[in-house]
Design a protein around this motif. Structure first.
Motif, mmCIF file in Angstrom:
data_model
loop_
_atom_site.group_PDB
_atom_site.id
_atom_site.type_symbol
_atom_site.label_atom_id
_atom_site.label_comp_id
_atom_site.label_asym_id
_atom_site.label_seq_id
_atom_site.Cartn_x
_atom_site.Cartn_y
_atom_site.Cartn_z
ATOM 1 N N ARG A 1 -31.482 -9.867 -109.095
ATOM 2 C CA ARG A 1 -30.528 -9.379 -110.091
ATOM 3 C C ARG A 1 -31.211 -8.347 -110.979
ATOM 4 N NH1 ARG A 1 -27.890 -14.340 -113.118
ATOM 5 N NH2 ARG A 1 -26.916 -12.557 -114.191
ATOM 6 N N THR A 2 -30.830 -7.100 -110.836
ATOM 7 C CA THR A 2 -31.340 -6.047 -111.702
ATOM 8 C C THR A 2 -30.404 -5.890 -112.907
ATOM 9 O OG1 THR A 2 -30.176 -4.387 -110.385
ATOM 10 C CG2 THR A 2 -32.480 -4.829 -109.811
ATOM 11 N N GLY A 3 -30.860 -5.126 -113.889
ATOM 12 C CA GLY A 3 -30.061 -4.931 -115.088
ATOM 13 C C GLY A 3 -29.840 -6.214 -115.870
ATOM 14 N N THR A 4 -30.760 -7.168 -115.725
ATOM 15 C CA THR A 4 -30.662 -8.459 -116.405
ATOM 16 C C THR A 4 -31.910 -8.654 -117.253
ATOM 17 O OG1 THR A 4 -29.393 -9.356 -114.547
ATOM 18 C CG2 THR A 4 -30.305 -10.934 -116.127
ATOM 19 N N ASP A 5 -31.752 -8.549 -118.549
ATOM 20 C CA ASP A 5 -32.879 -8.539 -119.474
ATOM 21 C C ASP A 5 -33.074 -9.927 -120.074
ATOM 22 O OD1 ASP A 5 -34.880 -7.817 -121.165
ATOM 23 O OD2 ASP A 5 -33.721 -6.366 -122.329
ATOM 24 N N VAL A 6 -34.208 -10.552 -119.782
ATOM 25 C CA VAL A 6 -34.494 -11.882 -120.314
ATOM 26 C C VAL A 6 -35.007 -11.764 -121.745
ATOM 27 C CG1 VAL A 6 -35.914 -13.951 -120.068
ATOM 28 C CG2 VAL A 6 -34.922 -12.869 -118.047
ATOM 29 N N MET A 7 -34.417 -12.529 -122.640
ATOM 30 C CA MET A 7 -34.769 -12.514 -124.057
ATOM 31 C C MET A 7 -35.686 -13.675 -124.421
ATOM 32 S SD MET A 7 -32.131 -12.643 -127.308
ATOM 33 C CE MET A 7 -31.482 -14.242 -126.767
ATOM 34 N N ARG A 8 -35.544 -14.786 -123.688
ATOM 35 C CA ARG A 8 -36.267 -15.984 -124.093
ATOM 36 C C ARG A 8 -36.431 -16.938 -122.913
ATOM 37 N NH1 ARG A 8 -37.736 -18.011 -128.840
ATOM 38 N NH2 ARG A 8 -37.938 -20.277 -129.129
ATOM 39 N N ILE A 9 -37.555 -17.646 -122.910
ATOM 40 C CA ILE A 9 -37.757 -18.790 -122.031
ATOM 41 C C ILE A 9 -37.420 -20.033 -122.848
ATOM 42 C CG2 ILE A 9 -39.442 -20.136 -120.722
ATOM 43 C CD1 ILE A 9 -41.035 -17.519 -120.339
ATOM 44 N N THR A 10 -36.501 -20.851 -122.371
ATOM 45 C CA THR A 10 -36.104 -22.050 -123.105
ATOM 46 C C THR A 10 -36.960 -23.240 -122.672
ATOM 47 O OG1 THR A 10 -34.357 -22.543 -121.501
ATOM 48 C CG2 THR A 10 -33.757 -21.219 -123.424
ATOM 49 N N THR A 11 -37.239 -24.120 -123.626
ATOM 50 C CA THR A 11 -38.127 -25.255 -123.358
ATOM 51 C C THR A 11 -37.594 -26.514 -124.025
ATOM 52 O OG1 THR A 11 -39.508 -24.874 -125.325
ATOM 53 C CG2 THR A 11 -40.115 -23.696 -123.311
ATOM 54 N N LEU A 12 -38.062 -27.651 -123.543
ATOM 55 C CA LEU A 12 -37.737 -28.943 -124.134
ATOM 56 C C LEU A 12 -38.837 -29.923 -123.747
ATOM 57 C CD1 LEU A 12 -35.641 -30.730 -125.685
ATOM 58 C CD2 LEU A 12 -34.679 -31.301 -123.434
ATOM 59 N N ASP A 13 -39.394 -30.610 -124.743
ATOM 60 C CA ASP A 13 -40.427 -31.626 -124.483
ATOM 61 C C ASP A 13 -41.573 -31.065 -123.643
ATOM 62 O OD1 ASP A 13 -38.891 -33.489 -125.876
ATOM 63 O OD2 ASP A 13 -37.832 -34.124 -124.060
ATOM 64 N N GLN A 14 -42.060 -29.901 -124.045
ATOM 65 C CA GLN A 14 -43.223 -29.279 -123.397
ATOM 66 C C GLN A 14 -42.962 -28.870 -121.949
ATOM 67 O OE1 GLN A 14 -45.777 -28.815 -125.658
ATOM 68 N NE2 GLN A 14 -44.313 -29.844 -127.005
ATOM 69 N N ARG A 15 -41.696 -28.658 -121.610
ATOM 70 C CA ARG A 15 -41.334 -28.235 -120.259
ATOM 71 C C ARG A 15 -40.404 -27.038 -120.322
ATOM 72 N NH1 ARG A 15 -42.103 -31.407 -115.827
ATOM 73 N NH2 ARG A 15 -43.124 -33.414 -116.215
ATOM 74 N N VAL A 16 -40.481 -26.202 -119.325
ATOM 75 C CA VAL A 16 -39.535 -25.101 -119.163
ATOM 76 C C VAL A 16 -38.187 -25.659 -118.724
ATOM 77 C CG1 VAL A 16 -38.968 -23.146 -117.670
ATOM 78 C CG2 VAL A 16 -41.249 -23.315 -118.667
ATOM 79 N N THR A 17 -37.124 -25.147 -119.349
ATOM 80 C CA THR A 17 -35.778 -25.583 -118.946
ATOM 81 C C THR A 17 -34.908 -24.437 -118.443
ATOM 82 O OG1 THR A 17 -34.933 -25.319 -121.209
ATOM 83 C CG2 THR A 17 -35.792 -27.498 -120.582
ATOM 84 N N GLY A 18 -35.302 -23.203 -118.725
ATOM 85 C CA GLY A 18 -34.491 -22.085 -118.262
ATOM 86 C C GLY A 18 -34.841 -20.807 -118.982
ATOM 87 N N VAL A 19 -33.956 -19.832 -118.863
ATOM 88 C CA VAL A 19 -34.128 -18.559 -119.556
ATOM 89 C C VAL A 19 -32.792 -18.154 -120.156
ATOM 90 C CG1 VAL A 19 -35.980 -17.821 -118.000
ATOM 91 C CG2 VAL A 19 -33.619 -17.113 -117.539
#
Length: 533
Positions: free
Chosen positions: A266-284
């Motif tokens: 997917r181009t033209g998709t700008d990630v602003m943040r990596i989401t986390t919970l309890d010291q784990r990655v949960t998404g973007v």
């Protein structure tokens, strides 16, 4: 913990540079569901292409070494690289131009040139012809033997696994043996590239050429650790290659393979943040407000900017910034010149050297100012690929290293004056007379443009500097121990910058993720059918 089923895990890769694409291919080949996101409308990062007025320019990297790394990525999927890219070897690998200098008596020595060839015996002859003595050629031969040994140590302790410091290199699954100690001592820790080179080769010109093996990492040979001398053997052993169609052919081939393996690109998709919970990655989360759940993230964004921006205000970000003081590597000015003529003295790859290399590096790395007498890398690809320019023309690529962005740098004002400095240097040292009159098309990229276009740290082309005679070769490790499910790839992560190294970093990040999933460390909490949208 039981191993996770790869098909049950969703992986998001932030950034479609060569490292991100390599990670995507490896993970998809091993059965993971992969979505690759890039803020630009193309993938490949710096390996982009610029076309205008019948000319075609590679915008970023132009020198491909260690093709075995690229082959390994394709072999993960059981594919042959040759089915995707047509590559030709280049030998001589470089042509080096040296400027003559005035002596105390007022006499002026002539400009000289030296061709770097892969064969050591032939290289010894070239050096002897340049210097009039066998001394430096013999020293070059000894240096190459030492470089080969360092390359072997790097393969055993440094490459193809996540390394963030000296302790990681020693973690080889066994006791610290005498053989390991011998290898560690051979790394010549505490010495710089420049000091080791000059201990073998007395001729200043030959030494300057050998220093420039470190140009791939954008660092000063006077401050870089001696282990980087291994680059010389890596290059001459596997050669320099040119992909027909330019280096842009590499990300195109990787993207084709990724999509064949089911990667959602997917181009033209700008990630602003990596989401986390309890010291784990949960998404973007993207700038458009979209949230994409995933079980792990491979960030092909600059390592410092990943922690400073994508993980902003997290405990991991604060700790990373508090405990790390990474220096950006150098930046550069790139001129893309469509010429109505060719300069027959140029090979495909050329270096036009400054008269005072130590002074040049002092300007770039210590003073933070453009060098008044710069070295220039000049790529003239029409000799290998006539399609880059109209008949009789040339698509000239000129790169001059500059400091990374400092306060007060305004390249809109600085470029016109520095352009003249560069052209004067090319005319004076490489005999490229009349270059201004030969220009049909001209475009440029400055440190400001590099910073904004590629989201690198302060416009640093090569990520983080490899400075420090003991630990300068170490970059942030690919596997992040502070946040489960986060992996780093790219020039600002281990093992560092340069086309083969960033592709290796992508492989390492993917392999580390796979190891953790097989060990049950990635739980697979975001299991939903369909693509990661």
């Amino acid at each position: 913990m039981p191993a996770a089923d790869p098909e049950s895990l969703r992986i998001v890769i932030i950034g479609g540079g060569l490292a991100g694409l390599s990670s995507a291919c490896v993970l998809a080949a091993r059965g993971y569901r992969v979505t690759l996101l890039d803020k630009n409308e193309w993938v490949g990062g710096k390996a982009a292409v610029h076309t205008a007025d019948g000319y075609r320019f590679d915008m970023g990297p132009t020198i491909l070494t260690l093709p075995s790394v690229l082959k390994r990525v394709f072999s993960e999927a059981g594919k042959e690289l040759s089915d995707y890219i047509d590559m030709v070897p280049l030998d001589p690998q470089w042509r080096c131009f040296f400027e003559g200098s005035a002596s105390a008596s007022g006499a002026t020595s002539e400009n000289t040139l030296l061709d770097l060839v892969a064969n050591t015996e032939s290289m010894k002859k070239n050096i002897a012809e340049l210097t009039g003595t066998p001394t430096s050629g013999d020293g070059y031969e000894r240096f190459m033997r030492m470089s080969e040994q360092l390359h072997g140590v790097s393969d055993r302790f440094f490459f193809w696994r996540s390394v963030g410091g000296l302790a990681d290199t020693m973690d080889v699954g066994g006791a610290f043996s005498a053989a390991v100690l011998k290898d560690v001592l051979s790394l010549r820790m505490g010495r710089s590239v420049a000091s080791v080179v000059r201990s073998y080769v007395p001729d200043a010109r030959v030494a300057q050429m050998m220093d420039h093996f470190t140009q791939y990492v954008g660092s000063s040979p006077y401050n870089s650790p001696a282990v980087l001398c291994s680059i010389a053997h890596m290059q001459t052993d596997e050669g320099i290659w040119y992909p027909i169609g330019g280096t842009r052919a590499i990300p195109e081939a990787l993207c084709k393979l990724a999509q064949e393996l089911g990667v959602e690109v997917r181009t033209g998709t700008d990630v602003m943040r990596i989401t986390t919970l309890d010291q784990r990655v949960t998404g973007v989360a993207t700038t458009s407000g979209e949230e994409i759940a995933c079980d792990a993230v491979v960030s092909n964004c600059d390592a410092v900017r990943t922690y400073g921006e994508l993980l902003k205000d997290t405990s991991q970000s604060k700790r990373f910034q508090r405990t790390n003081n990474y220096e950006p590597a150098c930046s550069g000015v790139v001129l893309y010149l469509g010429l109505d003529r060719r300069y027959e003295q140029l090979l495909h790859h050329n270096f036009v050297f400054s008269k005072d290399p130590e002074g040049e590096f002092d300007y770039i790395y210590k003073r933070g100012e453009p060098a008044p007498d710069p070295s220039a890398y000049v790529c003239a690809p029409s000799i290998s690929d006539p399609d880059v320019a109209p008949d009789g023309g040339e698509a000239l690529y000129i790169l001059v290293h500059t400091p990374y962005l400092r306060p007060g740098h305004d390249w809109k004002k600085m470029l016109p004056e520095y352009r003249e400095v560069i052209f004067d240097k090319l005319e004076r040292t490489a005999g490229m007379t009349g270059i201004r009159d030969a220009i049909v098309h001209e475009s440029s990229l400055t440190p400001e443009g590099i910073h904004n276009r590629y989201r690198v740290l302060n416009g640093a082309i090569y990520g983080l500097a490899s400075h420090g005679k003991y630990v300068g070769a170490f970059k942030p490790a690919n596997r992040r121990k502070d946040l489960t499910g986060l992996y780093l790839a790219g020039g600002a992560a281990h093992p560092g910058p340069g086309m083969p190294m960033v592709m290796m970093s992508g492989w390492i990040a993917a392999d580390s993720l796979d190891q953790d999933a097989q060990a049950g460390k990635i739980k697979g909490s975001s299991r939903r059918p369909g693509p990661a949208r």
